[in-house]
Design an enzyme around this catalytic site. Structure first.
Site, mmCIF file in Angstrom:
data_model
loop_
_atom_site.group_PDB
_atom_site.id
_atom_site.type_symbol
_atom_site.label_atom_id
_atom_site.label_comp_id
_atom_site.label_asym_id
_atom_site.label_seq_id
_atom_site.Cartn_x
_atom_site.Cartn_y
_atom_site.Cartn_z
ATOM 1 N N LYS A 1 44.768 5.849 18.312
ATOM 2 C CA LYS A 1 44.103 5.637 19.608
ATOM 3 C C LYS A 1 43.686 6.970 20.235
ATOM 4 O O LYS A 1 42.548 7.121 20.682
ATOM 5 C CB LYS A 1 45.063 4.897 20.547
ATOM 6 C CG LYS A 1 44.672 4.942 22.010
ATOM 7 C CD LYS A 1 45.623 4.167 22.891
ATOM 8 C CE LYS A 1 46.822 4.908 23.407
ATOM 9 N NZ LYS A 1 46.589 5.862 24.502
ATOM 10 N N ASN A 2 44.639 7.908 20.262
ATOM 11 C CA ASN A 2 44.373 9.136 21.011
ATOM 12 C C ASN A 2 43.473 10.119 20.277
ATOM 13 O O ASN A 2 43.077 11.143 20.837
ATOM 14 C CB ASN A 2 45.693 9.808 21.424
ATOM 15 C CG ASN A 2 46.402 8.986 22.493
ATOM 16 O OD1 ASN A 2 45.798 8.087 23.085
ATOM 17 N ND2 ASN A 2 47.667 9.282 22.738
ATOM 18 N N CYS B 1 49.818 7.385 37.645
ATOM 19 C CA CYS B 1 50.044 6.271 36.729
ATOM 20 C C CYS B 1 51.530 6.115 36.533
ATOM 21 O O CYS B 1 52.318 6.876 37.066
ATOM 22 C CB CYS B 1 49.317 6.482 35.413
ATOM 23 S SG CYS B 1 50.107 7.671 34.360
ATOM 24 N N ARG C 1 50.185 13.058 36.791
ATOM 25 C CA ARG C 1 49.140 13.351 35.803
ATOM 26 C C ARG C 1 47.845 13.880 36.421
ATOM 27 O O ARG C 1 46.811 13.208 36.425
ATOM 28 C CB ARG C 1 48.872 12.124 34.929
ATOM 29 C CG ARG C 1 50.109 11.720 34.159
ATOM 30 C CD ARG C 1 49.841 10.582 33.247
ATOM 31 N NE ARG C 1 49.149 10.969 32.035
ATOM 32 C CZ ARG C 1 48.762 10.100 31.109
ATOM 33 N NH1 ARG C 1 48.978 8.822 31.281
ATOM 34 N NH2 ARG C 1 48.144 10.511 30.032
ATOM 35 N N ASP D 1 55.455 10.327 23.533
ATOM 36 C CA ASP D 1 55.016 8.943 23.292
ATOM 37 C C ASP D 1 55.989 8.156 22.410
ATOM 38 O O ASP D 1 55.784 6.962 22.176
ATOM 39 C CB ASP D 1 53.619 8.929 22.654
ATOM 40 C CG ASP D 1 52.546 9.359 23.653
ATOM 41 O OD1 ASP D 1 52.823 9.353 24.857
ATOM 42 O OD2 ASP D 1 51.436 9.700 23.203
ATOM 43 N N ARG E 1 46.936 -2.233 24.815
ATOM 44 C CA ARG E 1 46.139 -1.022 25.038
ATOM 45 C C ARG E 1 46.253 -0.078 23.846
ATOM 46 O O ARG E 1 45.302 0.637 23.537
ATOM 47 C CB ARG E 1 46.636 -0.280 26.287
ATOM 48 C CG ARG E 1 46.229 -0.901 27.592
ATOM 49 C CD ARG E 1 46.615 0.014 28.720
ATOM 50 N NE ARG E 1 46.289 1.384 28.360
ATOM 51 C CZ ARG E 1 46.975 2.461 28.729
ATOM 52 N NH1 ARG E 1 48.021 2.346 29.498
ATOM 53 N NH2 ARG E 1 46.599 3.659 28.339
HETATM 54 N N1 EPU Z 1 48.698 18.474 33.262
HETATM 55 C C1 EPU Z 1 48.417 19.187 34.396
HETATM 56 N N2 EPU Z 1 47.107 19.344 34.756
HETATM 57 C C2 EPU Z 1 46.085 18.853 34.028
HETATM 58 C C3 EPU Z 1 46.368 18.132 32.855
HETATM 59 C C4 EPU Z 1 47.695 17.948 32.500
HETATM 60 O O1 EPU Z 1 49.329 19.653 35.081
HETATM 61 O O2 EPU Z 1 44.915 19.051 34.405
HETATM 62 C C5 EPU Z 1 50.097 18.266 32.846
HETATM 63 C C6 EPU Z 1 50.528 16.804 32.873
HETATM 64 O O3 EPU Z 1 50.894 16.381 34.140
HETATM 65 C C7 EPU Z 1 51.660 16.794 31.873
HETATM 66 C C8 EPU Z 1 51.246 17.864 30.864
HETATM 67 O O4 EPU Z 1 50.231 18.625 31.491
HETATM 68 O O5 EPU Z 1 52.849 17.198 32.496
HETATM 69 C C9 EPU Z 1 50.700 17.346 29.552
HETATM 70 O O6 EPU Z 1 49.754 16.306 29.824
HETATM 71 P P1 EPU Z 1 48.454 16.118 28.932
HETATM 72 O O7 EPU Z 1 47.266 16.518 29.727
HETATM 73 O O8 EPU Z 1 48.651 16.782 27.622
HETATM 74 O O9 EPU Z 1 48.424 14.553 28.752
HETATM 75 P P2 EPU Z 1 47.109 13.693 28.593
HETATM 76 O O10 EPU Z 1 46.098 14.499 27.888
HETATM 77 O O11 EPU Z 1 46.769 13.063 29.877
HETATM 78 C C10 EPU Z 1 47.664 12.740 26.206
HETATM 79 C C11 EPU Z 1 47.820 11.375 25.600
HETATM 80 C C12 EPU Z 1 49.101 10.741 26.116
HETATM 81 C C13 EPU Z 1 50.263 11.643 25.701
HETATM 82 C C14 EPU Z 1 50.055 13.063 26.244
HETATM 83 C C15 EPU Z 1 51.104 14.050 25.792
HETATM 84 C C16 EPU Z 1 45.533 10.695 25.259
HETATM 85 C C17 EPU Z 1 44.420 9.794 25.622
HETATM 86 N N3 EPU Z 1 46.660 10.560 25.961
HETATM 87 O O12 EPU Z 1 47.625 12.544 27.626
HETATM 88 O O13 EPU Z 1 49.232 9.477 25.470
HETATM 89 O O14 EPU Z 1 51.467 11.131 26.217
HETATM 90 O O15 EPU Z 1 48.767 13.557 25.817
HETATM 91 O O16 EPU Z 1 51.148 14.119 24.412
HETATM 92 O O17 EPU Z 1 45.415 11.485 24.346
HETATM 93 C C18 EPU Z 1 49.895 7.232 25.272
HETATM 94 O O18 EPU Z 1 49.197 7.149 24.250
HETATM 95 O O19 EPU Z 1 50.725 6.330 25.595
HETATM 96 C C19 EPU Z 1 49.796 8.400 26.124
HETATM 97 C C20 EPU Z 1 50.243 8.421 27.377
#
Ligand code: EPU
Length: 418
Positions: A22-23, A116, A121, A304, A397
């Site tokens: 998915k990701n 969320c 996030r 995850d 999802r």
């Molecule tokens: N963060 C910030 N600022 C930002 C972006 C992120 O502070 O602008 C922080 C977040 O709050 C968190 C950390 O950075 O503490 C890491 O978050 P990240 O941005 O890496 O998460 P994401 O990109 O929103 C993706 C996956 C998630 C997975 C995380 C961590 C996708 C679509 N989603 O989320 O997947 O948990 O990376 O590996 O790729 C899931 O599939 O169930 C899922 C939640």
């Protein structure tokens, strides 16, 4: 609304095939916005989140054709640049459209995803990085409004290694003027898969999979053909389920090199693991040993899989300390697992799990995808009747035909309409 029912107590046995990730699929589908023509994507999983991104992109004028397992994505005639709240609120990853829309169109309007179930996030790092590439950004009535004449390369340092943040900026940078250097980038396999797709489109990218990615902007891109990597979280969920039920399961079509952190923990918990080129065989132990765990960005233990591993620890011998370091609030499964008899104490980002001999069936529900998966796993071993997992749309999802795959492995599990 559907629910899943499980009569626990059967060890899982047999082979299960993993679907596409998915990701990885989400950013790769978003990347198809970068240039017109027909992109051909294979191994795209059949999931609600994939439907959501297709629905948003359809509103932008993108067409999709699904033929014999290949998803054809055509973005020749883009008509809009807005991702509306009613769709974005159901999937945070919609923010992935920001980078490619800016690269293709020079403007984008995307609803702010908001909080969320697993934490606040924020997307501040996406926005700050785009601003340093010359993008004007203002937030208005819950929307990010972004515009730019020509994106320009920049040196960007991410305070926190963010997965979708890295992906968004990679997509923005591929046709930017000059060189973009991204530091402290996420190293997840999904980043490498996106980089492979972008290179097939003609992008000049190096360093993906390390913490520094260098992108030299190119003038033109072309449509590409790409096969999505297997879903390491789905694979990991089946591996944990095998260990938990004392079963004997071969997870096929996965990339064992993506599962190392999990395999190390499962072996420490007593499971027997055999690795082949594209499959992993897990044999569950007679007694599950307690293991401490800390979630980390890749190659560390994935957040995850934290909820699913916690379900395993609920029936381990002894105590396990689980620390969540990626998201501040990712323990929503705990109160539901407790309803099934688990003994878990939370202190900040740490959960102390005192293993019990057994879990008991109960009606449960969760407000997050991976939390729901952990409840299904708990249901597979629960005693005393049927476990009813409600709000299954969260599972849909991110897991393709989860209950069918478990059924094929011998579980007593089925889906019903509520
Ligand atoms: N963060 C910030 N600022 C930002 C972006 C992120 O502070 O602008 C922080 C977040 O709050 C968190 C950390 O950075 O503490 C890491 O978050 P990240 O941005 O890496 O998460 P994401 O990109 O929103 C993706 C996956 C998630 C997975 C995380 C961590 C996708 C679509 N989603 O989320 O997947 O948990 O990376 O590996 O790729 C899931 O599939 O169930 C899922 C939640």
């Amino acid at each position: 609304m559907d629910k899943i029912l499980i009569k626990g107590g059967k060890p899982l046995n047999g082979n299960v095939k993993v679907s596409g990730a998915k990701n990885a699929a989400l950013p790769i589908i978003a990347a198809c916005l970068l240039t017109g023509g027909s992109h051909q994507l294979q191994n795209v999983p059949l999931l609600r989140d994939i439907d959501t991104i297709k629905r948003i992109m359809s509103k932008l004028g993108v067409t999709f054709r699904d033929e014999k397992g290949t998803l054809e994505v055509n973005s020749d005639d883009l008509q809009g640049h807005e991702a509306p709240y009613d769709l974005v609120k159901t999937m945070r990853a919609s923010i992935l459209l920001l980078g490619p829309l800016l690269a293709r169109y020079g403007s984008a309007k995307i609803s702010l995803p908001g909080g969320c179930a697993i934490g606040a996030r924020p997307i501040n790092l996406h926005l700050k990085s785009l601003a340093s590439m010359g993008v004007d950004i203002y937030l208005d009535h819950g929307y990010v409004n972004a515009s730019v004449g020509q994106l320009k390369g920049a040196d960007i340092f991410f305070d926190v290694a963010t997965v979708t943040g890295t992906e968004n900026i990679m997509m923005a940078a591929v046709t930017a003027r000059g060189k973009t250097v991204l530091k402290n980038t996420a190293k997840e396999p999904e980043i490498r898969d996106l980089a492979d797709m972008l290179r097939s489109m003609g992008a000049d990218i190096e360093g993906d999979g390390t913490d520094t990615i260098i992108i030299r902007g190119v003038e033109d891109l072309r449509p590409a053909r790409h096969t999505i990597i297997p879903d390491r979280i789905e694979a990991g969920t089946f591996m944990i389920a095998a260990a938990m039920t004392g079963g004997h399961v071969t997870v096929e079509g996965c990339r064992p090199e993506h599962q190392e952190a999990l395999m190390e923990k499962l072996e420490a918990a007593g499971a027997n693991i055999k690795v082949k080129e594209d499959s992993v065989l897990v044999r569950g132990p007679d007694t599950i040993e307690s293991v401490d765990l800390k979630t980390m960005p890749f190659p560390g233990f994935p957040t995850d899989l934290q909820a699913q591993f916690m379900a395993l620890m609920c029936i381990a011998k002894g105590w396990s300390m689980i620390r969540e370091t990626v998201f501040e609030n990712r323990f929503i499964h705990v109160s539901e697992l407790r309803r099934m008899g688990a003994d878990i104490e939370i202190n900040g980002n740490q959960a102390l799990v005192r293993g019990k001999d057994r879990l008991f069936s109960a009606p449960v529900m969760a407000t997050d995808l991976r939390a729901s998966a952990s409840l299904v796993l708990a249901g597979l071993v629960a005693e005393g009747g049927r476990t009813e997992v409600q709000r299954i749309y969260h599972l849909d999802r991110g897991y393709e035909a989860l209950e069918k795959k478990f059924k094929n492995l011998g579980a007593n599990i089925w889906r019903e309409k509520e």
